[in-house]
Scaffold this motif. Structure first.
Motif, mmCIF file in Angstrom:
data_model
loop_
_atom_site.group_PDB
_atom_site.id
_atom_site.type_symbol
_atom_site.label_atom_id
_atom_site.label_comp_id
_atom_site.label_asym_id
_atom_site.label_seq_id
_atom_site.Cartn_x
_atom_site.Cartn_y
_atom_site.Cartn_z
ATOM 1 N N ASP A 237 0.874 -1.311 -0.074
ATOM 2 C CA ASP A 237 0.057 -0.116 0.120
ATOM 3 C C ASP A 237 0.987 1.030 0.060
ATOM 4 O OD1 ASP A 237 1.281 -0.244 2.418
ATOM 5 O OD2 ASP A 237 -0.719 -0.481 3.556
ATOM 6 N N GLY A 238 0.302 2.373 0.041
ATOM 7 C CA GLY A 238 1.127 3.695 0.207
ATOM 8 C C GLY A 238 2.102 3.798 1.250
ATOM 9 N N TRP A 239 2.045 3.133 2.183
ATOM 10 C CA TRP A 239 3.197 2.750 3.300
ATOM 11 C C TRP A 239 4.361 2.169 2.611
ATOM 12 C CZ3 TRP A 239 6.027 -0.613 5.995
ATOM 13 C CH2 TRP A 239 6.719 -0.117 7.048
ATOM 14 N N LEU A 240 4.066 1.166 2.304
ATOM 15 C CA LEU A 240 5.088 0.336 1.836
ATOM 16 C C LEU A 240 5.931 1.053 0.666
ATOM 17 C CD1 LEU A 240 6.274 -2.714 2.048
ATOM 18 C CD2 LEU A 240 5.568 -3.330 -0.044
ATOM 19 N N VAL A 241 5.094 1.546 -0.466
ATOM 20 C CA VAL A 241 5.621 2.481 -1.461
ATOM 21 C C VAL A 241 6.518 3.584 -0.861
ATOM 22 C CG1 VAL A 241 5.139 3.988 -3.192
ATOM 23 C CG2 VAL A 241 3.646 1.685 -2.997
ATOM 24 N N GLY A 242 6.073 4.138 0.256
ATOM 25 C CA GLY A 242 6.838 5.223 0.776
ATOM 26 C C GLY A 242 8.261 4.736 1.193
ATOM 27 N N LYS A 243 8.021 3.597 1.923
ATOM 28 C CA LYS A 243 9.187 3.215 2.745
ATOM 29 C C LYS A 243 10.250 2.588 1.890
ATOM 30 C CE LYS A 243 7.710 4.204 6.777
ATOM 31 N NZ LYS A 243 7.932 5.354 7.475
ATOM 32 N N GLU B 163 12.045 5.345 0.505
ATOM 33 C CA GLU B 163 13.006 5.964 1.331
ATOM 34 C C GLU B 163 14.234 5.154 1.630
ATOM 35 O OE1 GLU B 163 11.096 7.154 5.348
ATOM 36 O OE2 GLU B 163 13.063 7.515 6.010
ATOM 37 N N ALA B 164 13.984 3.916 1.641
ATOM 38 C CA ALA B 164 15.322 3.049 1.605
ATOM 39 C C ALA B 164 16.106 3.213 0.340
ATOM 40 C CB ALA B 164 14.885 1.565 1.821
ATOM 41 N N ILE C 188 16.966 -5.285 3.358
ATOM 42 C CA ILE C 188 16.210 -4.084 3.709
ATOM 43 C C ILE C 188 14.874 -4.181 3.352
ATOM 44 C CG2 ILE C 188 16.094 -1.621 3.582
ATOM 45 C CD1 ILE C 188 18.687 -2.371 5.183
ATOM 46 N N TYR C 189 14.756 -4.562 2.169
ATOM 47 C CA TYR C 189 13.448 -4.730 1.542
ATOM 48 C C TYR C 189 12.502 -5.792 2.329
ATOM 49 C CZ TYR C 189 14.212 -2.019 -2.798
ATOM 50 O OH TYR C 189 14.337 -0.950 -3.672
ATOM 51 N N GLN D 32 18.849 -0.142 10.631
ATOM 52 C CA GLN D 32 18.619 0.764 9.728
ATOM 53 C C GLN D 32 17.188 0.582 9.053
ATOM 54 O OE1 GLN D 32 22.153 0.351 6.966
ATOM 55 N NE2 GLN D 32 22.899 2.272 8.427
ATOM 56 N N SER D 33 16.547 -0.749 8.775
ATOM 57 C CA SER D 33 15.250 -0.927 8.220
ATOM 58 C C SER D 33 14.127 -0.309 9.488
ATOM 59 C CB SER D 33 15.103 -2.615 8.072
ATOM 60 O OG SER D 33 16.025 -3.066 7.586
ATOM 61 N N PHE D 34 14.857 -0.599 10.604
ATOM 62 C CA PHE D 34 13.754 -0.164 11.659
ATOM 63 C C PHE D 34 13.531 1.249 11.691
ATOM 64 C CE2 PHE D 34 11.972 0.090 15.969
ATOM 65 C CZ PHE D 34 11.210 -0.856 16.086
ATOM 66 N N TYR D 35 14.667 2.002 11.514
ATOM 67 C CA TYR D 35 14.668 3.339 11.171
ATOM 68 C C TYR D 35 13.747 3.711 10.294
ATOM 69 C CZ TYR D 35 16.626 8.145 10.361
ATOM 70 O OH TYR D 35 16.662 9.417 9.933
ATOM 71 N N ILE D 36 14.018 3.049 9.168
ATOM 72 C CA ILE D 36 13.178 3.650 7.913
ATOM 73 C C ILE D 36 11.969 3.351 8.345
ATOM 74 C CG2 ILE D 36 12.669 3.223 5.482
ATOM 75 C CD1 ILE D 36 15.898 2.373 5.345
ATOM 76 N N ALA D 37 11.474 2.228 8.900
ATOM 77 C CA ALA D 37 9.901 1.756 9.053
ATOM 78 C C ALA D 37 9.359 2.686 10.083
ATOM 79 C CB ALA D 37 9.938 0.316 9.458
#
Ligand code: ATP
Length: 384
Positions: free
Chosen positions: A226-232, A235-236, A248-249, A315-320
């Motif tokens: 969804d939009g959340w995943l697209v944005g994250k 950003e990654a 990371i994905y 780093q993924s936790f940061y992005i999420a």
């Protein structure tokens, strides 16, 4: 040389698959596939004799792969395939080029260019892939295609996104009819397809298509696109550029799963030790969220929580994370705390009279924690 060699073996030689498609679309191909109506391993070995290219033989399917300065060349014997049951690997028999093209996933991938001397350069297109290519359309060769190999469903979504092609109405209906068979392909083949998706420029768009069609539910239960995943994902990529590690994905895909769903993701994809470890670390961070959301944490406390995880999980936790305090705490660790070391080393402690052994590690850790919390500033403080 290849054409001469093929002629000397009384065989026909063709370029097939992605290279033909990409050349007709004026795109740079990623690799080259050759099909020969003779023993491909023998032909490949004769062709590459005297070169230093690394070759790999696959006896089950009778093919040879070579790495030509980073460009992958695959040589396969023309074959026909019969699928014993949905999701199972095919039984392979002899076949001519027409049969070989018929076993392929989509019409646009079922074209060949002859390299044989008598008709060199001629397009072999028995299933009219060219029309699909011109119309920007993706269609399977026969209605049982996705049943034979449900991994083609992910390939359909991937090519459709990469080439900007529409999946034809008939093929889309077949895809929806057969998507429930995806679990039959098993973890390793599903992971291969998902990782191919992760190699694409914008994998999130393929996941959106998978969500829209329902494919995602049958492949990675619980994962939402969804939009959340697209944005994250975007950003990654801003942080890592095009060389983004696929782990990371993976972490971002798992970010909104509960514990059981996250465990099922690992079982469902079997992604290897490192990625599995990172996904475990990610869960650990999620469990420590109440702490990570606090301000003014003692630095040694923050350090103890974060040092246990692999960097990619942090780093993924940061992005999420959408909480600035969490981001601030992780940045503090990455940029400052993780670089702090006590002045004293193990050898210094031994010179000061401590007995070598595990106690040295414990003392060094305690020194580090005191230093992190600002209670030791100099070497002399540490010796005291
Ligand atoms: P890419 O640019 O992604 O490498 P490609 O078409 O070269 O695209 P490969 O995965 O290298 O893709 O496969 C080479 C060819 O083998 C394809 O073009 C297709 O004809 C055939 N193929 C690959 N996987 C399948 C499959 N699961 N079912 C049927 N045919 C397949």
């Amino acid at each position: 040389a290849a054409a001469e060699l093929a002629a000397s073996q009384e065989a026909s030689l063709y370029l097939v698959g992605g290279l033909v498609r990409d050349c007709l679309l004026d795109k740079t191909p990623k690799d080259a596939d050759l099909v020969i109506t003779a023993n491909a391993i023998r032909f490949g070995q004769d062709l590459l004799q005297g070169t230093s290219y690394k070759t790999t033989l696959h006896h089950r399917f009778g093919n040879l792969s070579a790495d030509i300065n980073g460009f992958k060349l695959d040589i396969t014997t023309a074959r026909s395939e019969v699928y014993p049951a949905p999701g199972k690997l095919p039984e392979v028999g002899a076949g001519d080029i027409k049969a070989d093209l018929f076993r392929r996933d989509f019409k646009i991938n079922a074209m060949a260019i002859s390299l044989s001397q008598q008709n060199s350069g001629c397009l072999v297109d028995p299933y009219d892939g060219l029309t699909d290519l011109k119309q920007g359309k993706l269609s399977v060769l026969h209605p049982k295609s996705f049943q034979d190999d449900p991994s083609r469903i992910w390939r359909a979504l991937r090519y459709s996104e990469r080439l900007g092609f529409d999946i034809s109405a008939e093929t889309l209906a077949l895809l929806k009819r057969d998507m429930q068979l995806i679990p039959l392909i098993g973890a390793d083949r599903l992971r291969y397809e998902i990782e191919c998706v992760l190699e694409e420029a914008k994998p999130e768009n393929i996941f959106l298509k998978a969500e829209e069609t329902g494919v995602l539910r049958y492949s990675l239960p619980g994962v939402k696109a969804d939009g959340w995943l697209v944005g994250k994902f975007a950003e990654a990529r801003k942080i890592y550029g095009t060389c983004i590690p696929r782990v990371i994905y993976y972490c971002l895909l798992s970010a909104r799963l509960n514990k059981l769903q996250a465990e099922n993701l690992v079982t469902g994809l079997n992604p290897g030790k490192y990625i599995t470890g990172c996904l475990g670390d990610y869960r650990y961070l999620a469990e420590n969220l109440p702490e990570l959301e606090k301000t003014g944490l003692r630095p040694s406390h923050l350090y103890k929580i974060l040092v246990k995880c692999r960097k990619e999980a942090r780093q993924s936790f940061y992005i999420a994370s959408d909480n600035p305090l969490v981001r601030q705490n992780i940045s503090l660790f990455e940029e400052e705390l993780s670089n702090i070391k006590p002045h004293l080393k193990g050898a210094d402690l031994i010179a000061l009279g401590f007995t070598p052994g595990p106690a040295i590690q414990t003392i060094l850790r305690e020194l580090l924690f005191l230093k992190l919390d600002g209670q030791l500033t100099s070497r002399a403080d540490e010796i005291d």
